[in-house]
Design a protein around this motif. Structure first.
Motif, PDB file in Angstrom:
ATOM      1  N   THR A 140       0.845  -1.205   0.000  1.00 40.12           N
ATOM      2  CA  THR A 140       0.000   0.000   0.000  1.00 40.12           C
ATOM      3  C   THR A 140       0.874   1.246   0.000  1.00 40.12           C
ATOM      4  O   THR A 140       0.582   2.236  -0.687  1.00 40.12           O
ATOM      5  CB  THR A 140      -0.887   0.025   1.276  1.00 40.12           C
ATOM      6  OG1 THR A 140      -1.412  -1.272   1.478  1.00 40.12           O
ATOM      7  CG2 THR A 140      -1.985   1.043   1.172  1.00 40.12           C
ATOM      8  N   ALA A 143       2.199   1.713  -3.436  1.00 40.17           N
ATOM      9  CA  ALA A 143       1.139   2.167  -4.344  1.00 40.17           C
ATOM     10  C   ALA A 143       0.846   3.648  -4.091  1.00 40.17           C
ATOM     11  O   ALA A 143       0.639   4.426  -5.029  1.00 40.17           O
ATOM     12  CB  ALA A 143      -0.123   1.329  -4.144  1.00 40.17           C
ATOM     13  N   PHE A 237       0.998  -5.080  -4.608  1.00 35.91           N
ATOM     14  CA  PHE A 237       1.383  -3.743  -5.094  1.00 35.91           C
ATOM     15  C   PHE A 237       0.656  -3.462  -6.415  1.00 35.91           C
ATOM     16  O   PHE A 237       0.041  -2.397  -6.603  1.00 35.91           O
ATOM     17  CB  PHE A 237       2.906  -3.701  -5.267  1.00 35.91           C
ATOM     18  CG  PHE A 237       3.439  -2.511  -6.014  1.00 35.91           C
ATOM     19  CD1 PHE A 237       3.128  -1.209  -5.635  1.00 35.91           C
ATOM     20  CD2 PHE A 237       4.294  -2.682  -7.104  1.00 35.91           C
ATOM     21  CE1 PHE A 237       3.641  -0.109  -6.327  1.00 35.91           C
ATOM     22  CE2 PHE A 237       4.810  -1.596  -7.795  1.00 35.91           C
ATOM     23  CZ  PHE A 237       4.478  -0.316  -7.409  1.00 35.91           C
ATOM     24  N   LYS A 238       0.680  -4.427  -7.309  1.00 36.98           N
ATOM     25  CA  LYS A 238       0.006  -4.248  -8.598  1.00 36.98           C
ATOM     26  C   LYS A 238      -1.504  -4.078  -8.396  1.00 36.98           C
ATOM     27  O   LYS A 238      -2.129  -3.226  -9.038  1.00 36.98           O
ATOM     28  CB  LYS A 238       0.272  -5.458  -9.512  1.00 36.98           C
ATOM     29  CG  LYS A 238       1.705  -5.483 -10.032  1.00 36.98           C
ATOM     30  CD  LYS A 238       1.910  -6.552 -11.081  1.00 36.98           C
ATOM     31  CE  LYS A 238       1.828  -7.934 -10.489  1.00 36.98           C
ATOM     32  NZ  LYS A 238       2.027  -9.007 -11.457  1.00 36.98           N
ATOM     33  N   GLY A 240      -2.921  -2.808  -5.864  1.00 42.08           N
ATOM     34  CA  GLY A 240      -3.107  -1.446  -5.332  1.00 42.08           C
ATOM     35  C   GLY A 240      -3.156  -0.437  -6.471  1.00 42.08           C
ATOM     36  O   GLY A 240      -4.007   0.459  -6.495  1.00 42.08           O
ATOM     37  N   LEU A 241      -2.245  -0.574  -7.430  1.00 43.91           N
ATOM     38  CA  LEU A 241      -2.233   0.350  -8.575  1.00 43.91           C
ATOM     39  C   LEU A 241      -3.498   0.161  -9.414  1.00 43.91           C
ATOM     40  O   LEU A 241      -4.104   1.138  -9.871  1.00 43.91           O
ATOM     41  CB  LEU A 241      -0.988   0.110  -9.443  1.00 43.91           C
ATOM     42  CG  LEU A 241       0.360   0.399  -8.789  1.00 43.91           C
ATOM     43  CD1 LEU A 241       1.496   0.129  -9.773  1.00 43.91           C
ATOM     44  CD2 LEU A 241       0.434   1.845  -8.306  1.00 43.91           C
TER      45      LEU A 241
END
Ligand code: HAM
Length: 408
Positions: A140, A143, A237-238, A240-241
């Protein structure tokens, strides 16, 4: 041209005609940073050389080839900062900032120095806007960092660029990857440059950013060697994006040229291939520098590179009024009038050279003043003045004390 009228190679004069671009980028960056909770930090332009060896890494090109290192009069080895992360981390540790409320978010604008071969967009003195977050080891956090940069690019009107991301794993998955790299590079040992021969033993990942040896195309990629937990971190992470609607491309070849990174790494690349910003997570750095084990993540943007890709900047401010004057009394009056108008927030210029009225008006034209007035004895007596709109050419008679209302 003699040396004293020529700037050192790889440096850039930021001239008055374009300084508004930098002011605009810097102001927008700092104003946006505030919305994300960042506080600005300013650290010295030079640090102990050891700091960069320990953080950036002594097998990196930056440390081995590009640092401006010198001894001071007491024989201490000092280095002009090649980047902003190390100095900010050092200052955060030294000043106990990491013992306060975490996460701590710091941002900075700093000059950096790297002895690189100058070319378009690559300087020996350049400036960075950087953002660093300490005390959050989550996808997070990464992101949110990207969201901050993305938001800033949108405000600045940076278009047509790609966010490329990768994960270079933790020290554990890195160890098995380094082994794979050693195996791969073994076939080229007799062709490697001297630095890479040394790097192969000490830090094989650095062979991937060597500008001389070009065997990286077929090299194994680190993303495939991420352990389960690093893979999971990257997936989150991906996600989150994705949930923020921020577009990105996974580029498994990004390894970054600095040693401190762990897990997330990313680069911002223009459609002409300029990397105008980059960053990533560096969970081991604070401990490596002697601080309490604190995860961290951040990015830095090259201001010269950003300035070169933004198409439209707000115009720099032109004078609201030029007050021309005739005679000593009127000149003294116009200086005071200018001062009053400035106190009311207007950009006012008056004659400080002692030129003829004709020359003053030519100057007003050159500096693109919006309005002009000419004050002489008769204007002082009548308290009235002709206010000329320089764009339309129209003039109106107004009271001398009514200028502010007319032009603001
Ligand atoms: P870096 O990729 O070495 O990362 O530099 C960041 C940015 O600085 C680059 O993307 C580029 O825009 C600019 N830059 C680098 N070298 C030059 C140069 N010679 N001339 C002009 N611009 C240049 C870092 O410095 C890391 N400290 C970023 C970071 C912050 N990672 C975590 N936190």
């Amino acid at each position: 041209m003699g040396l004293i009228t020529k700037a050192p190679r790889g440096t850039l004069d930021k001239l008055p005609a374009e300084i508004h671009k930098y002011q605009y980028i810097e102001r927008t960056a700092v104003d946006t940073a505030v919305l994300y909770g960042y506080k600005e930090i300013r650290t010295p332009v030079f640090e102990h050389t050891e700091l960069f060896k320990r953080s950036v890494g002594d097998t990196t090109d930056v440390v081995q080839k590009e640092m401006y290192t010198f001894e001071d009069k007491k024989g201490r080895s000092l280095t002009l900062k090649p980047e902003g992360t190390a100095g900010a981390a050092r200052a955060a540790i030294e000043n106990g900032l990491l013992g306060e409320a975490l996460p701590l978010k710091l941002c900075y604008i700093t000059n950096c120095y790297r002895y690189e071969a100058p070319q378009s967009g690559r300087y020996r003195e350049f400036s960075q806007f950087g953002a660093e977050v300490y005390g959050a080891n989550t996808p997070t956090c990464d992101a949110e960092l990207i969201a901050f940069a993305y938001d800033l690019f949108t405000k600045l009107g940076v278009k047509d660029y790609t966010i490329e991301i990768n994960s270079i794993g933790c020290p554990d998955c890195r160890a098995s990857y380094q082994e794979k790299l050693r195996e791969y590079y073994a076939q080229f040992t007799d062709k490697l440059c001297r630095d890479c021969t040394e790097r192969l033993a000490k830090n094989p990942m650095r062979l991937l950013d060597c500008k001389v040896c070009d065997f990286k195309e077929a090299a194994p990629v680190i993303l495939e060697y991420n352990c389960e937990s690093c893979g999971d971190f990257f997936a989150r992470f991906k996600a989150g994006l994705d949930s923020l609607g921020i577009p990105y491309v996974v580029n498994p070849k990004i390894v970054r040229g600095l040693d401190y990174y762990t897990n997330t790494v990313f680069e911002f690349i223009s459609n002409t291939g300029t990397v105008f910003g980059a960053g990533g997570r560096y969970n081991g750095l604070i401990k490596e520098l002697g601080g309490t084990d604190t995860p961290a993540s951040g990015f830095a943007l090259g201001l010269e590179r950003i300035a070169s890709i933004i198409e439209n900047f707000p115009m720099s401010r032109v004078p609201d009024i030029y007050i021309a004057s005739m005679g000593e009394k009127a000149t003294a009056f116009s200086l005071k009038l200018s001062q009053d108008l400035r106190a009311a927030g207007l950009f006012s210029e008056c004659d400080i050279v002692g030129r003829s009225v004709k020359a003053q008006m030519r100057f007003a034209d050159k500096i693109k003043a919006r309005f002009t007035v000419v004050i002489g004895e008769s204007e002082l007596e009548s308290g009235k003045v002709m206010l000329k709109n320089m764009e339309s050419g129209e003039s109106v008679e107004i009271a001398l004390d009514g200028i502010h209302e007319q032009i603001s």
